[in-house]
Write a protein that holds these residues in place. Structure first.
Motif, PDB file in Angstrom:
ATOM      1  N   SER A 126       5.783  -6.359  13.401  1.00  0.00           N
ATOM      2  CA  SER A 126       6.066  -5.719  12.117  1.00  0.00           C
ATOM      3  C   SER A 126       4.779  -5.535  11.307  1.00  0.00           C
ATOM      4  N   THR A 127       4.703  -4.432  10.571  1.00  0.00           N
ATOM      5  CA  THR A 127       3.562  -4.189   9.678  1.00  0.00           C
ATOM      6  C   THR A 127       3.942  -4.590   8.248  1.00  0.00           C
ATOM      7  N   VAL A 128       2.986  -4.499   7.350  1.00  0.00           N
ATOM      8  CA  VAL A 128       3.227  -4.922   5.966  1.00  0.00           C
ATOM      9  C   VAL A 128       4.341  -4.100   5.328  1.00  0.00           C
ATOM     10  N   VAL A 129       4.301  -2.785   5.533  1.00  0.00           N
ATOM     11  CA  VAL A 129       5.314  -1.927   4.913  1.00  0.00           C
ATOM     12  C   VAL A 129       6.706  -2.262   5.452  1.00  0.00           C
ATOM     13  N   LEU A 130       6.820  -2.503   6.750  1.00  0.00           N
ATOM     14  CA  LEU A 130       8.121  -2.876   7.311  1.00  0.00           C
ATOM     15  C   LEU A 130       8.566  -4.237   6.783  1.00  0.00           C
ATOM     16  N   THR A 180       4.568  -6.962  -2.660  1.00  0.00           N
ATOM     17  CA  THR A 180       3.950  -5.652  -2.896  1.00  0.00           C
ATOM     18  C   THR A 180       2.534  -5.806  -3.427  1.00  0.00           C
ATOM     19  N   ALA A 181       2.332  -6.779  -4.324  1.00  0.00           N
ATOM     20  CA  ALA A 181       0.981  -7.008  -4.868  1.00  0.00           C
ATOM     21  C   ALA A 181       0.013  -7.396  -3.760  1.00  0.00           C
ATOM     22  N   ILE A 182       0.485  -8.232  -2.838  1.00  0.00           N
ATOM     23  CA  ILE A 182      -0.384  -8.603  -1.710  1.00  0.00           C
ATOM     24  C   ILE A 182      -0.629  -7.391  -0.808  1.00  0.00           C
TER      25      ILE A 182
END
Length: 288
Positions: free
Chosen positions: A233-237, A259-261
């Motif tokens: 999984s990526t950050v957006v997922l 989201t901030a990270i």
């Protein structure tokens, strides 16, 4: 007569100060509007559940709580998602930079049959929406058994029509006499590209790196199609999964913390590349 001249000068100076004050006021208002979402994001990530449900809304928590940032890593494999996003984004951005420089150099400084037609074809790829290519690319990656792998996420993003166009525009502005002088000194085309042309591309390269990095880091559709295990999984997922996991309003601070990270790498890169970005856009004539 001198009284009128002095009065006119005072009036003119007053109008300039008023104009300057209005300009600063407009800039401050635009800046406030643009930065407000980031302020609300940071403030919400530090609020307690009671602050999130308070009416009227709490603008900034009296006692900021950083526990939501720890919770992000406890409820999802967010550290692994950051690593996955960094691998995919850095490899894709590097590929786009290399292919764009080489293709842009050929289109800008070499003549061959069908060059204009081929370049129009490259430009046409910029007009094709991403979702149109989604199914053919997925079938291709699945046939190669590259789904849910790093190569499957990276390979389709190693070339970009906009990057080729950007580099072609910038390289076209490099004087031909400079390249001819290097050729007379015995430099090969490969030497010309990497020893003469590339050192002059820093503004355009920084702008392209910024564009490519932000797009790849925020890319949602392609990873959503290719990835089916939490380990890839990526950050957006992961943020999408975090939103589903914490659907209640009282957990909004956790989503905001994630989201901030997630936006931190893009913000840091933008701050680093902003000077090169503006210079690159100006030199390639895209601005205005």
């Amino acid at each position: 007569m001198s009284v009128y001249v002095k009065s006119y000068r005072r009036h003119s100076r007053g109008r300039r100060w008023l104009s300057l004050a209005l300009q600063y006021l407009c800039v401050a208002l635009i800046l406030a509007v643009m930065l407000f979402p980031f302020f609300w994001l940071l403030a919400s990530s530090l609020k307690s559940p009671e602050d999130l449900e308070a009416l009227p809304p709490v603008w900034w928590p009296a006692h900021p709580a950083f526990s939501s940032y720890r919770t992000v890593f406890e409820v999802t494999p967010f550290a692994r998602a950051i690593l996955n996003s960094l691998i995919v984004t850095v490899c894709s951005t590097t590929g786009i930079l290399l292919t764009s420089i080489m293709a842009g150099y050929v289109f800008a400084k070499h003549q061959f049959r069908g060059k204009n037609t081929l370049f129009v074809g490259v430009l046409a790829t910029m007009m094709v929406p991403q979702f149109v290519m989604l199914i053919p690319l997925y079938r291709m990656m699945a046939a190669l058994h590259l789904d849910n792998t790093y190569p499957g996420l990276i390979l389709p993003n190693l070339a970009n029509g906009f990057g080729i166009f950007l580099m072609r525009q910038f390289i076209a502005g490099i004087p031909d006499e400079l390249l001819e002088a290097a050729r007379l000194d015995g430099a090969s085309e490969w030497t010309l590209l990497w020893r003469v042309v590339v050192p002059l591309l820093r503004p355009a390269a920084a702008a392209l790196v910024l564009f490519a990095f932000v797009f790849q880091w925020n890319n949602f559709l392609w990873p959503l199609s290719m990835v089916y295990s939490p380990e890839m999984s990526t950050v957006v997922l992961s943020l999408n999964g975090l939103r589903t996991y914490t659907s209640s309003v009282t957990f909004t601070n956790i989503v905001m913390a994630g989201t901030a990270i997630g936006i931190l790498p893009s913000v840091l890169l933008t701050l680093w590349a902003q000077r090169y970005f503006i210079e690159g856009i100006s030199l390639t004539g895209i601005k205005g």
